[in-house]
Design a protein around this motif. Structure first.
Motif, mmCIF file in Angstrom:
data_model
loop_
_atom_site.group_PDB
_atom_site.id
_atom_site.type_symbol
_atom_site.label_atom_id
_atom_site.label_comp_id
_atom_site.label_asym_id
_atom_site.label_seq_id
_atom_site.Cartn_x
_atom_site.Cartn_y
_atom_site.Cartn_z
ATOM 1 N N ASN A 42 0.830 -1.207 0.000
ATOM 2 C CA ASN A 42 0.000 0.000 0.000
ATOM 3 C C ASN A 42 0.866 1.259 0.000
ATOM 4 O O ASN A 42 0.608 2.203 -0.754
ATOM 5 N N LYS A 43 1.903 1.279 0.838
ATOM 6 C CA LYS A 43 2.802 2.443 0.884
ATOM 7 C C LYS A 43 3.450 2.678 -0.476
ATOM 8 O O LYS A 43 3.502 3.809 -0.964
ATOM 9 N N THR A 44 3.945 1.602 -1.071
ATOM 10 C CA THR A 44 4.597 1.710 -2.379
ATOM 11 C C THR A 44 3.621 2.216 -3.434
ATOM 12 O O THR A 44 3.951 3.120 -4.217
ATOM 13 N N ASN A 45 2.422 1.655 -3.463
ATOM 14 C CA ASN A 45 1.431 2.067 -4.456
ATOM 15 C C ASN A 45 0.990 3.513 -4.256
ATOM 16 O O ASN A 45 0.769 4.240 -5.236
ATOM 17 N N ILE A 46 0.876 3.943 -3.019
ATOM 18 C CA ILE A 46 0.451 5.327 -2.748
ATOM 19 C C ILE A 46 1.508 6.317 -3.238
ATOM 20 O O ILE A 46 1.171 7.371 -3.774
ATOM 21 N N THR A 60 -8.284 0.038 -8.960
ATOM 22 C CA THR A 60 -7.656 -1.050 -9.709
ATOM 23 C C THR A 60 -6.225 -1.254 -9.233
ATOM 24 O O THR A 60 -5.775 -2.379 -9.027
ATOM 25 N N LYS A 61 -5.515 -0.174 -9.019
ATOM 26 C CA LYS A 61 -4.118 -0.252 -8.589
ATOM 27 C C LYS A 61 -3.996 -0.662 -7.120
ATOM 28 O O LYS A 61 -3.154 -1.481 -6.758
ATOM 29 N N MET A 62 -4.845 -0.102 -6.267
ATOM 30 C CA MET A 62 -4.716 -0.288 -4.821
ATOM 31 C C MET A 62 -5.491 -1.494 -4.296
ATOM 32 O O MET A 62 -5.165 -2.015 -3.241
ATOM 33 N N LEU A 81 -11.096 6.777 0.644
ATOM 34 C CA LEU A 81 -10.684 5.384 0.766
ATOM 35 C C LEU A 81 -9.496 5.326 1.721
ATOM 36 O O LEU A 81 -8.546 6.102 1.569
ATOM 37 N N PHE A 82 -9.568 4.435 2.684
ATOM 38 C CA PHE A 82 -8.499 4.295 3.668
ATOM 39 C C PHE A 82 -7.766 2.975 3.417
ATOM 40 O O PHE A 82 -8.383 1.911 3.412
ATOM 41 N N TYR A 83 -6.447 3.070 3.242
ATOM 42 C CA TYR A 83 -5.608 1.894 3.045
ATOM 43 C C TYR A 83 -4.606 1.805 4.190
ATOM 44 O O TYR A 83 -3.923 2.787 4.502
ATOM 45 N N THR A 100 -3.796 5.372 5.495
ATOM 46 C CA THR A 100 -3.614 6.612 4.754
ATOM 47 C C THR A 100 -4.902 6.854 3.980
ATOM 48 O O THR A 100 -5.328 5.991 3.199
ATOM 49 N N PRO A 101 -5.538 8.008 4.203
ATOM 50 C CA PRO A 101 -6.775 8.307 3.470
ATOM 51 C C PRO A 101 -6.468 8.882 2.080
ATOM 52 O O PRO A 101 -5.553 9.687 1.912
ATOM 53 N N LEU A 102 -7.239 8.434 1.094
ATOM 54 C CA LEU A 102 -7.174 8.972 -0.266
ATOM 55 C C LEU A 102 -8.485 9.699 -0.505
ATOM 56 O O LEU A 102 -9.559 9.105 -0.392
#
Length: 120
Positions: A42-46, A60-62, A81-83, A100-102
């Motif tokens: 998740n950190k890397t994708n964010i 799709t990515k997350m 969205l919270f990851y 982390t909220p998006l």
């Protein structure tokens, strides 16, 4: 047959039936590794996200978020969205302070992080 022998005949099978096997379905180390790997992913994708990305592209990515909120205000649709990106509580539950909220406005990624979320 004497009473002691009868008792023994009844007690012995019951005693043996109470001894059993313990089956380990999962390993705590495996589950710890899974959520740690998910957090790191998740950190890397964010870090690769860009403002202006669509909600569909980000999902799709997350993948599926841990927490999802949505509301309308001033004729705009907000979705947060919270990851999960950090571990704080060993209670088996994921809470907002571990995520982390998006922030999306009308389906477009506007910002992310705790400071952005506090401004809502």
């Amino acid at each position: 047959m004497n009473q002691t022998f009868k008792t023994l005949l009844i007690a012995l099978p019951l005693t043996l039936s109470l001894t059993g096997c313990v089956v380990v379905v999962g390993n705590d180390d495996d589950s710890n590794t899974q959520w740690k790997e998910a957090q790191e992913l998740n950190k890397t994708n964010i870090t690769a996200l860009e403002v202006g990305a669509s909600l569909t592209d980000v999902k799709t990515k997350m993948g599926t978020p841990n927490i999802n909120e949505a509301f309308s205000e001033n004729n705009q649709q907000y979705q947060v969205l919270f990851y999960r990106t950090r571990h704080k509580h060993s209670d088996g539950e994921t809470t907002k302070d571990e995520c982390t909220p998006l922030i999306f406005v009308d389906g477009t990624l506007q910002s992310w992080g705790q400071k952005a979320y506090q401004k809502l």
